[in-house]
Motif scaffolding. Structure first.
Motif, mmCIF file in Angstrom:
data_model
loop_
_atom_site.group_PDB
_atom_site.id
_atom_site.type_symbol
_atom_site.label_atom_id
_atom_site.label_comp_id
_atom_site.label_asym_id
_atom_site.label_seq_id
_atom_site.Cartn_x
_atom_site.Cartn_y
_atom_site.Cartn_z
ATOM 1 N N LEU B 189 0.841 -1.190 0.000
ATOM 2 C CA LEU B 189 0.000 0.000 0.000
ATOM 3 C C LEU B 189 0.880 1.245 0.000
ATOM 4 O O LEU B 189 2.025 1.213 0.437
ATOM 5 C CB LEU B 189 -0.882 0.020 1.253
ATOM 6 N N HIS B 193 -1.581 4.998 3.196
ATOM 7 C CA HIS B 193 -2.653 4.027 3.461
ATOM 8 C C HIS B 193 -2.174 2.848 4.308
ATOM 9 O O HIS B 193 -2.930 1.908 4.539
ATOM 10 C CB HIS B 193 -3.224 3.502 2.139
ATOM 11 N N ILE B 196 -4.008 1.039 7.182
ATOM 12 C CA ILE B 196 -5.082 0.061 6.943
ATOM 13 C C ILE B 196 -4.565 -1.344 7.234
ATOM 14 O O ILE B 196 -5.317 -2.234 7.610
ATOM 15 C CB ILE B 196 -5.586 0.184 5.491
ATOM 16 N N CYS B 203 -11.518 -1.966 2.027
ATOM 17 C CA CYS B 203 -11.761 -1.319 0.726
ATOM 18 C C CYS B 203 -12.417 -2.294 -0.253
ATOM 19 O O CYS B 203 -13.357 -1.937 -0.953
ATOM 20 C CB CYS B 203 -10.462 -0.810 0.120
ATOM 21 N N CYS B 216 -13.674 4.956 -0.889
ATOM 22 C CA CYS B 216 -12.686 6.039 -0.730
ATOM 23 C C CYS B 216 -13.322 7.186 0.059
ATOM 24 O O CYS B 216 -12.667 7.839 0.881
ATOM 25 C CB CYS B 216 -12.229 6.559 -2.084
ATOM 26 N N GLU B 248 -3.838 1.951 -6.344
ATOM 27 C CA GLU B 248 -3.158 1.420 -5.162
ATOM 28 C C GLU B 248 -2.421 0.131 -5.510
ATOM 29 O O GLU B 248 -2.610 -0.432 -6.586
ATOM 30 C CB GLU B 248 -4.189 1.132 -4.055
#
Lengths: 304, 575
Positions: B189, B193, B196, B203, B216, B248
């Motif tokens: 990532l 991010h 996460i 996501c 998002c 991503e």
């Protein structure tokens, strides 16, 4: 006639004038050129249009290459010749690795995708070893085997052993026992795969037979060296005749012949193992690759 | 224990008549098997390489322990652990071993083992049987299944648990070395991010579907659109997803796409996509970019007096290509290399003496009279009173200060005409004395006259008028007769672009603002043109210059355009 004689010398390397070599070569060049000329909006990866295209081609190629495993076993199949399939398998296999490499965009990580790629590399590497083995080993095997089958080797060794025993019985029971033990404890080069590949002579020899005050001991007897040394050290007593001495000399010669035969047998076993060992890597790794490939495709779209 | 092994060879003369020599082993464990290194070797396919071990117990019993599943056969009976007694017979394939009690000359031994076997090496011997790979215990199909199932278990079955079963998800993801759906990640990532972590499903909510904009939007809730969402231009962006640009799990990790095609797909042919487009076509910076369009603060005196708005300037028309800030200023005069008068004498000014960067260094701080000009431009008006000075910024304040000044002067009788009234005034510490109405009026009138006189001098002759546009209002009298046009200096000349002064700090100001040293009028526009930037900045792929993509200066998400709606246009229409 001319055509036939030419096809007689056809191997999977030069099959139909390198037909599959050319196909794979052109495919590789085209793929490489496309990759180099392509200007994707993000760094090259499997998710661009070229990435998806190369991935699809590589996956189809892998399936085709795996089908060779089925084709070569179905002797009745008329879909191409076995040698043609092998030729295509070898050349397209190499091209598939290049295409898969470009598909990856050189991005590797700790994930199933990289595992699939590494497996593909290992399958290709083992395949390359197989190609090398198939090209170079059969000739070397025939050369060192000298037109003898393995059973013939074994028969000759057994014959040398029984001749030695016969000679020894005429000399003394102690030498008879020594030779009987040496024959019994001869390592014929078999055993598990590792032993076959390592090809080490693990023969042993039992020393100190019949000399009660001294304890018996087991010593290693590679290439019958320990036996030859022991025989050479025999000091025939005053009573021993010229004939006994000649017999010991004969025993030494027989031991030398046996050592030579054993060496050839062991080399033969090693070659046979080397020739087959790559399949022990190639086929299981290929199966694992197919599994990893399926997981790769599914998971890429599962978490799109 | 001491064991004597006597071998008889089948086919030879009876052993007893030939003084068969024995083999003596002194060992704690007497090994029996088909391998060459065993004490008692019996090459037979029914004998394991390490077949059995003979031990002597503390009570003096001989115990034979089988090592393999085949066991040992003693007196025709199969067993795994057998006590051996004299005259027992141990069967090792074709070989027979007889246990004899020590007697006579062999008394010193624990026991005597008399072995009789036919010796004939052939292909049935175990060593020979294993000289091909096929004979090995693990076959190709065994390894194939093992590897395939192993890969499937590690990379699919166990991670699938994290995907399908929320209760085990956390456990799998948090336990190190346990496979989880993190193994499916296509790449790391982006750093922003990383928090996460392994939580893929935060996501990737719906399997086999791309990440929705709404995922998002959970965090990026106030992202603005590129065009005004209330106009028809929004149709140009239908079906656009966040992920179209912000990818991503890519390497090198970058959430801001630098590829100019993301912009030029539309902006290279914007005139065809949109009639009367506000901006001109642009395909790259180096060769296909319009001249910079400058916006200057202007006041529409008729429609909205007092309201200053940025207005685009037409660079092709020299008559209108000027700034109208209402300030009188000559850069040339201030940057005179010989110096300019200052309270401390002649002084050579540098650009940075007035134009100072803000704390980030990116932009310049606004020019203010109080901070940048007042060091030299004094607002003193009474040469006899060094503390006298009018405030800056408001005429009313200035007049009030003037009137206060002259009133005080009158009252303190410092004025030449006021001496006769001295006794009537209140002095500190003395009784207050009430001024008569008449005197008050006289004082006020005198202060007003003096103030007006001074105001007229300041506004029309020497101080204010140096920098400001001062006009007289027709028909007005007194303090209302003057008007100073408000000064509005344009701060942001390129509202659609971003410029970072800090990134250009190695360059002297005049290398870009190269007309500043010659500019005599404040209406001169000193902003560099695109050609000046192109001396260093090239196209996105330009190898000879600084490669400059669109987002180096421009942004996609523009302020006040309306929220980037997570749902496509069609979904909104059906709502």
């Amino acid at each position: 006639m001319g055509l036939e004689s030419r096809s007689m010398h056809q191997s999977f390397i030069n099959f139909r004038h390198y037909r599959y070599g050319l196909i794979a070569g052109v495919a590789s060049v085209v793929t490489l050129a496309t990759y180099l000329l392509d200007r994707p909006r993000v760094p090259p990866n499997g998710g661009t249009w070229l990435g998806y295209t190369l991935g699809t081609i590589a996956a189809l190629l892998v399936i085709f290459l795996a089908l060779f495993g089925i084709r070569k076993r179905s002797f009745r199949s008329t879909i191409g010749t076995a040698i043609g399939w092998l030729s295509a398998h070898v050349y397209l296999g190499l091209a598939a690795l290049l295409i898969a490499t470009l598909h990856s965009g050189m991005h590797f990580g700790r994930n199933v995708h990289t595992v699939a790629y590494v497996l593909m590399c290992l399958v290709t590497l083992s395949g390359c070893w197989g190609v090398y083995a198939y090209i170079s080993f059969p000739g070397a095997m025939i050369q060192q085997r000298g037109n003898l089958r393995r059973s013939e080797f074994l028969r000759q060794i057994a014959e040398l052993d029984s001749r030695s025993l016969e000679l020894a019985e005429a000399i003394s029971p102690r030498i008879t026992q020594l030779l009987a033990e040496a024959a019994r404890r001869t390592d014929l080069g078999g055993g598990n795969l590792w032993k076959q590949l390592r090809s080490r002579d693990e023969s042993t020899l039992l020393l100190g037979i019949g000399s009660a005050p001294r304890r018996s001991s087991l010593v290693s007897n590679p290439n019958q060296r320990a036996l030859i040394r022991t025989l050479a050290q025999i000091r025939p007593g005053r009573t021993s005749s010229e004939a006994a001495l000649a017999s010991v000399q004969k025993l030494l010669e027989l031991a030398g012949s046996k050592a030579a035969l054993l060496q050839r047998l062991r080399r033969e076993t090693q070659f046979a193992a080397l020739l087959r060992i790559w399949l022990f890597l190639h086929v299981p790794l290929c199966c694992a690759l197919l599994a990893a490939l399926c997981i790769h495709v599914v998971t890429v779209f599962l978490y799109w | 224990m001491l064991i004597c092994l006597i071998r008889e060879i089948a086919g030879s003369a009876p052993a007893a008549s030939r003084q068969i020599p024995g083999t003596v082993f002194q060992t704690k464990e007497f090994t029996i098997g088909s391998a060459p290194d065993q004490h008692l070797q019996a090459p037979d396919k029914d004998v394991d390489p390490q077949h059995a071990i003979l031990r002597l117990t503390t009570r003096g019993h001989l115990v034979l322990t089988a090592l393999g599943p085949k066991g040992v056969i003693v007196n025709g009976k199969r067993g795994t652990r057998v006590l051996l007694y004299p005259n027992d017979k141990l069967q090792l394939g074709a070989t027979t071993v007889k246990v004899e009690a020590p007697s006579g000359p062999s008394e010193q031994f624990t026991c005597v083992l008399r072995v009789s076997d036919p010796y004939a090496p052939d292909e049935t011997s175990p060593a020979a049987a294993h000289t091909s790979v096929q004979g090995s215990r693990f076959t190709i199909s065994f390894w194939s299944w093992t590897l395939t199932l192993g890969v499937a278990a590690i990379f699919l079955l166990v991670p699938m648990g994290a995907f399908l079963a929320p209760p085990v998800r956390k456990l799998l993801r948090s336990t190190p070395l346990v496979p989880s759906d993190a193994l499916w990640s296509a790449g790391p990532l982006h750093a922003t991010h990383r928090f996460i972590g392994n939580d893929c499903t935060s996501c990737h909510v719906t399997p086999f579907e791309r990440v929705h904009n709404s995922e998002c939007e959970k965090c990026h809730s106030d992202v603005q659109h590129h065009v005004d969402v209330r106009t028809a231009d929004i149709a140009l962006f239908d079906q656009e997803r966040c992920e179209t640009c912000h990818l991503e799990h890519k390497e090198p990790a970058s959430l801001i796409p630098r590829d100019e095609r993301l912009c030029t797909d539309c902006h290279a042919r914007l005139d065809k996509l949109k009639r009367g487009a506000e901006v001109q076509n642009a395909a790259d910076f180096g060769s296909n970019h319009p001249e910079f369009r400058l916006a200057v603060l202007s006041e529409d005196a008729i429609v909205a007096p007092g309201q200053w708005q940025p207005q685009w300037l037409d660079s092709s028309n020299p008559a209108t290509f000027k700034e109208n800030s209402h300030l009188k200023f000559s850069h040339a005069q201030h940057l005179n290399p010989k110096g300019i008068k200052s309270p401390t004498g002649e002084r050579v000014l540098q650009c940075g003496d007035c134009h100072r960067p803000n704390s980030s260094g990116r932009q310049m701080m606004p020019i203010r009279m109080e901070t940048q000009c007042s060091g030299c431009h004094s607002l003193h008006f009474d040469e006899h009173d060094p503390t006298s000075g009018v405030p800056h910024g408001s005429l009313q304040s200035m007049f009030r200060v003037l009137r206060e000044h002259f009133s005080r002067q009158y009252l303190e009788s410092t004025g030449p005409t006021m001496r006769t009234q001295t006794d009537r005034l209140r002095r500190p510490g003395q009784e207050a004395v009430q001024m008569s109405i008449d005197e008050q009026r006289r004082a006020r009138d005198w202060a007003d006259i003096q103030s007006l006189k001074m105001a007229s001098e300041l506004l029309e002759k020497r101080v204010c008028v140096d920098c400001h546009d001062v006009t007289r209002v027709l028909g007005a009298t007194g303090f209302d007769q003057w008007q100073v046009s408000p000064v509005r200096l344009t701060q942001n000349w390129m509202p659609r672009a971003r410029f970072n002064h800090a990134a250009h700090i190695t360059q002297p100001c005049t290398s870009c603002h190269n007309t500043a040293e010659r500019s005599k009028l404040s209406s001169d526009i000193l902003m560099p043109r695109i050609a000046k930037c192109r001396e260093c900045h090239g196209d996105a792929g330009d190898a000879s210059k600084l490669s400059s993509d669109c987002v180096m200066c421009h942004r996609f998400h523009l302020p006040n355009r309306g929220r980037f709606d997570p749902e496509p246009l069609k979904a909104r229409a059906s709502r």
